[in-house]
Design an enzyme around this catalytic site. Structure first.
Site, PDB file in Angstrom:
ATOM      1  NE  ARG A 152      -3.619   2.320   2.581  1.00 32.49           N
ATOM      2  CZ  ARG A 152      -3.284   3.503   3.080  1.00 32.49           C
ATOM      3  NH1 ARG A 152      -2.059   3.684   3.577  1.00 32.49           N
ATOM      4  NH2 ARG A 152      -4.140   4.517   3.093  1.00 32.49           N
TER       5      ARG A 152
ATOM      6  CB  SER B  52     -12.056  -1.124   2.843  1.00 33.62           C
ATOM      7  OG  SER B  52     -10.677  -1.399   2.762  1.00 33.62           O
TER       8      SER B  52
ATOM      9  CE  LYS C  43      -6.491   2.852   5.143  1.00 34.53           C
ATOM     10  NZ  LYS C  43      -7.498   1.812   4.869  1.00 34.53           N
TER      11      LYS C  43
END
Length: 214
Positions: free
Chosen positions: A47, A119, A149
């Site tokens: 990511r 998600s 995040k």
């Protein structure tokens, strides 16, 4: 529901998650990933996203490929977060998208026989995802407050896992967000199918002490 054992110890990271370390962030990521694989993680999601992440596509691709090689050597699935072009280019084992990323209905035709993660933050989102047999698992979170995040949203609490299971969601549920040695036991009590972490691994001093807690 199909059990997916590789989801159990799920590591998510990019070079931006190594800002706290000295030296090159990309090299630090590779070092951490190799140690985490040796310690027993069962899945890795690349990511490269958010503040301080790499911007040059060729540099990102090269780093992703190096991560992929480490995962292949350890026989651990290599998943890419949202970057459809990169996932296709590298023939990644799978892709993971969020609710505001590339729509999962557009992802499905491109990744046949691949791992597809989505998600979810609400029961309604999970129920909608449950209609698509091509979606492999649901990432649920943030379970606890997290700084890893920027767009994580409000903490949901471990009870969201119980709620989804009680609603007979069939997809495997992977909990993510703010998980630490201090709260992982409360989360494990809800019996998620997997636990995904970022800083719990990137900031660990001794991974041999961390991994057994899963």
């Amino acid at each position: 529901m199909h059990k997916l054992p590789f989801l159990k110890r799920y590591f998510v990271a990019g070079s931006q998650d190594c800002q706290h370390l000295n030296g090159n962030n990309a090299n630090n990521l590779l070092h951490i990933l190799e140690n985490a694989l040796n310690a027993g993680i069962t899945c890795f999601q690349f990511r490269e996203k958010g503040k301080n992440s790499l911007r040059d596509p060729d540099t990102i691709s090269a780093l992703a490929q190096d991560c992929q090689k480490l995962c292949a050597k350890a026989k651990v699935p290599f998943i890419i977060n949202n970057d459809v072009a990169l996932a296709l280019k590298l023939n990644a084992d799978g892709i993971h998208v969020g609710q505001s990323d590339t729509p999962v209905v557009d992802i499905i035709p491109l990744f046949k026989n691949k791992i597809i993660g989505l998600s979810c933050q609400t029961l309604a989102q999970a129920q909608l995802a449950d209609r698509y047999p091509e979606i492999s698992y649901l990432g649920v979170g943030p379970i606890f407050s997290t700084n890893s995040k920027e767009d994580a949203g409000n903490a949901l609490h471990p009870d969201i896992i119980r709620q989804l299971k009680s609603a007979h969601i069939r997809k495997p549920l992977v909990a993510i967000g703010g998980i630490s040695l201090q709260n992982i036991h409360a989360l494990k009590a809800t019996n998620p199918d997997g636990i995904a972490v970022i800083s719990m691994i990137t900031k660990a001093h001794d991974l041999s002490r961390i991994i057994p807690y899963w």
